[in-house]
Design a protein around this motif. Sequence first.
Motif, short mmCIF file in Angstrom:
data_model
loop_
_atom_site.label_atom_id
_atom_site.label_comp_id
_atom_site.label_asym_id
_atom_site.label_seq_id
_atom_site.Cartn_x
_atom_site.Cartn_y
_atom_site.Cartn_z
N THR A 82 0.85 -1.21 0.00
CA THR A 82 0.00 0.00 0.00
C THR A 82 0.88 1.25 0.00
O THR A 82 0.56 2.24 -0.67
CB THR A 82 -0.95 0.01 1.22
OG1 THR A 82 -1.58 -1.25 1.32
CG2 THR A 82 -2.01 1.08 1.08
N ASP A 96 -6.87 -0.09 3.84
CA ASP A 96 -5.96 0.25 2.74
C ASP A 96 -6.65 1.16 1.72
O ASP A 96 -6.06 2.12 1.23
CB ASP A 96 -5.42 -1.02 2.07
CG ASP A 96 -4.29 -1.66 2.89
OD1 ASP A 96 -4.01 -1.13 4.00
OD2 ASP A 96 -3.70 -2.66 2.45
N GLU A 139 -4.08 -4.34 -5.45
CA GLU A 139 -3.22 -4.85 -4.38
C GLU A 139 -3.81 -6.16 -3.88
O GLU A 139 -4.93 -6.21 -3.38
CB GLU A 139 -3.11 -3.87 -3.20
CG GLU A 139 -2.25 -4.46 -2.08
CD GLU A 139 -2.08 -3.57 -0.85
OE1 GLU A 139 -2.31 -2.35 -0.94
OE2 GLU A 139 -1.70 -4.11 0.21
MG LIG Z 1 -1.70 -3.11 2.15
#
Ligand SMILES: [Mg+2]
Length: 222
Positions: free
Chosen positions: A44, A72, A117
Amino acid sequence: MSEIKLKKDVRSRNQQQADTNRRLFRKSGLLALNILGSPGSGKTSLIEQTARRLSSKLRILVVEGDVETERDADRIRALGIDAIQFQTHGSCHLDAMMVAQSLQEVKLDKVELLIIENVGNLICPAGFDLGEDLRIVVGSTAEGADKPIKYPEMYLHADACVLNKIDLLPYVDFNIEEFEAGARQTNEKLRLFRISCTTGSGIDPWCEYLQNSYTKQHNNMR
Ligand SMILES: [Mg+2]
Ligand SMILES: Nc1nc2c(ncn2[C@@H]2O[C@H](COP(=O)(O)OP(=O)(O)OP(=O)(O)O)[C@@H](O)[C@H]2O)c(=O)[nH]1
């Protein structure tokens, strides 16, 4: 049904959806990244740094995969970047169906850089194509230099490897050459980047690589 057959079915269903995702991404002209790595390696943080540098040049959308929480995605939104959080509620990786579900309501032709992600994990995410153009594995100096040879699947199908937290090198027992040789031993085509998301060191060549990849992809579509 045997366990092996079940696994094969899961993989082939995933691959079909990944191919569909990829076709859709290509049609939209965007560059899609799948960011993988162990929990806390700095995935992140890398996206935050990337967004800070590239959001004036490319329209960015982030999909965050986590087992639980919206944390996140909130970090990315705090920078004024659109982010979708997908909570797997137990699954240790994202799959192509989860990505398709996350993007259901999104107008992809408005996106130029899609950053996904994955769930923090050095094993399971490696086996699931999401339809990405580039697969990026993020390691860190806090994890030990032997990770590429201990978890080769992660590196085998990656396009680039970001070694993060190089600001910690004076304080940790980490041999950077050993790490990079291990990564290259698994995958000789791997692009290697040394980065600190804390100091910003190495972020410029990384962002240049992404911008060039986007331009190449865009030109290929014409
Ligand atoms: Mg993360
Ligand atoms: N010293 C140092 N710390 C960093 C760096 N990058 C990230 N961190 C710290 O490492 C921790 C984890 O960073 P995240 O970006 O949340 O890691 P992540 O890989 O997204 O973690 P998960 O999503 O939970 O898997 C945070 O406390 C960051 O501040 C770096 O370059 N140097």
